[in-house]
Design an enzyme around this catalytic site. Structure first.
Site, PDB file in Angstrom:
ATOM      1  N   THR A   1      53.838  37.488  45.352  1.00 37.95           N
ATOM      2  CA  THR A   1      53.526  38.736  44.648  1.00 37.95           C
ATOM      3  C   THR A   1      52.028  38.902  44.360  1.00 37.95           C
ATOM      4  O   THR A   1      51.316  37.927  44.141  1.00 37.95           O
ATOM      5  CB  THR A   1      54.313  38.859  43.319  1.00 37.95           C
ATOM      6  OG1 THR A   1      53.892  40.056  42.648  1.00 37.95           O
ATOM      7  CG2 THR A   1      54.092  37.681  42.396  1.00 37.95           C
ATOM      8  N   GLN A   2      51.600  40.158  44.356  1.00 38.61           N
ATOM      9  CA  GLN A   2      50.209  40.464  43.997  1.00 38.61           C
ATOM     10  C   GLN A   2      49.995  40.343  42.491  1.00 38.61           C
ATOM     11  O   GLN A   2      48.866  40.294  42.022  1.00 38.61           O
ATOM     12  CB  GLN A   2      49.855  41.900  44.423  1.00 38.61           C
ATOM     13  CG  GLN A   2      49.828  42.086  45.913  1.00 38.61           C
ATOM     14  CD  GLN A   2      49.529  43.522  46.337  1.00 38.61           C
ATOM     15  OE1 GLN A   2      49.126  44.361  45.533  1.00 38.61           O
ATOM     16  NE2 GLN A   2      49.713  43.803  47.609  1.00 38.61           N
ATOM     17  N   CYS A   3      51.094  40.298  41.725  1.00 40.66           N
ATOM     18  CA  CYS A   3      50.982  40.222  40.259  1.00 40.66           C
ATOM     19  C   CYS A   3      50.515  38.834  39.841  1.00 40.66           C
ATOM     20  O   CYS A   3      50.779  37.846  40.516  1.00 40.66           O
ATOM     21  CB  CYS A   3      52.339  40.493  39.602  1.00 40.66           C
ATOM     22  SG  CYS A   3      52.939  42.146  39.911  1.00 40.66           S
TER      23      CYS A   3
ATOM     24  N   THR B   1      27.711  26.063  39.998  1.00 43.00           N
ATOM     25  CA  THR B   1      26.826  26.380  38.871  1.00 43.00           C
ATOM     26  C   THR B   1      26.687  25.250  37.869  1.00 43.00           C
ATOM     27  O   THR B   1      25.602  25.011  37.344  1.00 43.00           O
ATOM     28  CB  THR B   1      27.392  27.627  38.143  1.00 43.00           C
ATOM     29  OG1 THR B   1      27.436  28.689  39.094  1.00 43.00           O
ATOM     30  CG2 THR B   1      26.542  28.045  36.986  1.00 43.00           C
TER      31      THR B   1
ATOM     32  N   THR C   1      33.234  27.637  40.526  1.00 42.62           N
ATOM     33  CA  THR C   1      34.459  28.273  40.046  1.00 42.62           C
ATOM     34  C   THR C   1      35.113  29.177  41.100  1.00 42.62           C
ATOM     35  O   THR C   1      36.317  29.406  41.055  1.00 42.62           O
ATOM     36  CB  THR C   1      34.180  29.131  38.791  1.00 42.62           C
ATOM     37  OG1 THR C   1      33.130  30.054  39.098  1.00 42.62           O
ATOM     38  CG2 THR C   1      33.790  28.259  37.623  1.00 42.62           C
ATOM     39  N   ASP C   2      34.305  29.680  42.042  1.00 42.58           N
ATOM     40  CA  ASP C   2      34.822  30.716  42.950  1.00 42.58           C
ATOM     41  C   ASP C   2      36.080  30.285  43.715  1.00 42.58           C
ATOM     42  O   ASP C   2      37.004  31.073  43.869  1.00 42.58           O
ATOM     43  CB  ASP C   2      33.727  31.152  43.932  1.00 42.58           C
ATOM     44  CG  ASP C   2      32.628  31.949  43.236  1.00 42.58           C
ATOM     45  OD1 ASP C   2      32.848  32.377  42.086  1.00 42.58           O
ATOM     46  OD2 ASP C   2      31.559  32.138  43.837  1.00 42.58           O
TER      47      ASP C   2
END
Ligand code: ASP
Length: 346
Positions: free
Chosen positions: A280-282, A18, A94-95
């Site tokens: 971890t997913q955190c 972008t 950014t993705d």
């Protein structure tokens, strides 16, 4: 601090995304802007005491199309121009910026100059763009030297008012200008009226020659756990042909179900030489295998704890280490060792 002492040379590498878009005055559609006219688009750049040159990828890509071949090309551009420039600014969508910044941090061993990634949520050619500010800040950071030494000689992401270690980030917001998070590592700099560098958190290079690693092994997968995940799903991922490394995204401090079918499958995969890296997913905090009963067994069967590494960085590190030909114990030990400041060993 002064960056006015010597005129610095910065290479801006535009990969797509972008940030580099402007409105076509005739059609009104967004199109990549011509970097030869950089100063025309952002006249304030002329006020910097640095020479800014640019290198554009052809074709430019939306970062959702990012891949290892492109990373190798990007690392090559930095290597080829390393001696001629004092710093690099990479304009990137950014993705997948956090993945690229993480991977580049591993590929560029002994990096001694700034490689600052930035992008934007709104195109440069849109009135309220965040791109102009992000770009100017990135240039200032890439050219910031003191006593002839760069202030941030590592791969970083400059976004909104923050400078973060690239391999500690993830994109956590698709709407706000503050789109990136460094949940487990302090900011390298805070960008306000002044740019305040947190020197104690910035890597200090060893003054060795830059070494660019080009081999990345893509035989990796991510398995994100969720309540209700079936045996079929776990089993098929673990039996992907050629799989060498699995990033296991677990709950909280590294916890997973204790069902026999689950643990037996993981154990069998480890027995076949697949390395399983527990992340971890955190967005903040660390994997601590053995803290709860639900992770004790993972440790017992040989799952490798990822401490506080991000998923993005874990994927990058796995591809990098597998690319070096590491396997088994050597791979596990290196996964757990901080190589570029990407994890903190508790
Ligand atoms: N889809 C775009 C990209 O990542 C979004 C952006 O540039 O921010 O390339």
């Amino acid at each position: 601090m002064s960056n006015a002492a010597a005129e610095r040379k910065i290479l801006v590498i535009y990969t797509g995304g972008t940030i580099g878009m402007v409105k076509d005055p005739v059609s009104g559609a967004l199109k990549p802007f011509n970097f030869d006219a950089l100063y025309q688009h952002i006249p304030v750049l002329e006020k910097f005491n640095c020479i800014i040159e640019s290198w554009c990828f052809d074709p430019l890509i939306d970062s959702s199309n990012m891949n290892p071949a492109f990373w190798i090309q990007l690392a090559g551009v930095i290597e080829d121009n390393y001696e001629q420039y004092d710093g690099f600014v990479v304009l990137h969508g950014t993705d997948t910026m956090a993945y690229t910044a993480s991977t580049l941090s591993f590929m560029l061993e002994n990096l001694g100059k700034p490689v600052v990634f930035t992008g934007s949520q709104l195109p440069m050619g849109v009135m309220r763009t965040d791109g102009r500010e992000n770009f100017i800040n990135a240039i200032e950071i890439a050219s910031a030297y003191e006593d002839d030494k760069p202030l941030v000689p590592e791969v970083s992401i400059c976004f909104e008012n923050r400078l973060m270690r690239g391999n500690r980030t993830n994109k956590f917001n698709a709407e706000n200008f503050n789109a990136f998070l460094s949940g487990n590592y302090p900011l390298l700099a805070q960008v306000g009226v002044h740019i305040r560098y947190n020197q104690q958190h910035i890597l200090k290079p060893e003054n060795k020659k830059l070494k660019v690693h080009r081999a990345l092994d893509q035989n990796v997968a991510i398995l994100k756990l969720f309540p209700g995940i079936t045996h079929k799903v776990v089993h098929s991922i673990l039996h992907i042909e050629g799989l060498k490394g699995l990033i296991l995204e677990t709950y909280g401090a590294g916890n997973a179900p204790t069902d026999d079918w689950f643990l037996d499958d993981l154990k069998e995969a480890i027995g076949r030489g697949i390395t399983i890296f527990n992340v971890t997913q955190c967005k903040g905090g660390s994997v601590e295998m053995g803290k709860y009963e639900t992770s004790t067994q993972l440790e017992a069967i040989g799952v490798v704890g990822g401490f506080d590494i991000t998923t993005e960085s874990a994927v990058a590190k796995m591809m990098f280490l597998l690319g070096k030909g590491f396997s088994g114990r050597e791979l596990s030990e290196n996964l757990q060792r901080p190589l570029r400041g990407e994890l903190t060993v508790e």
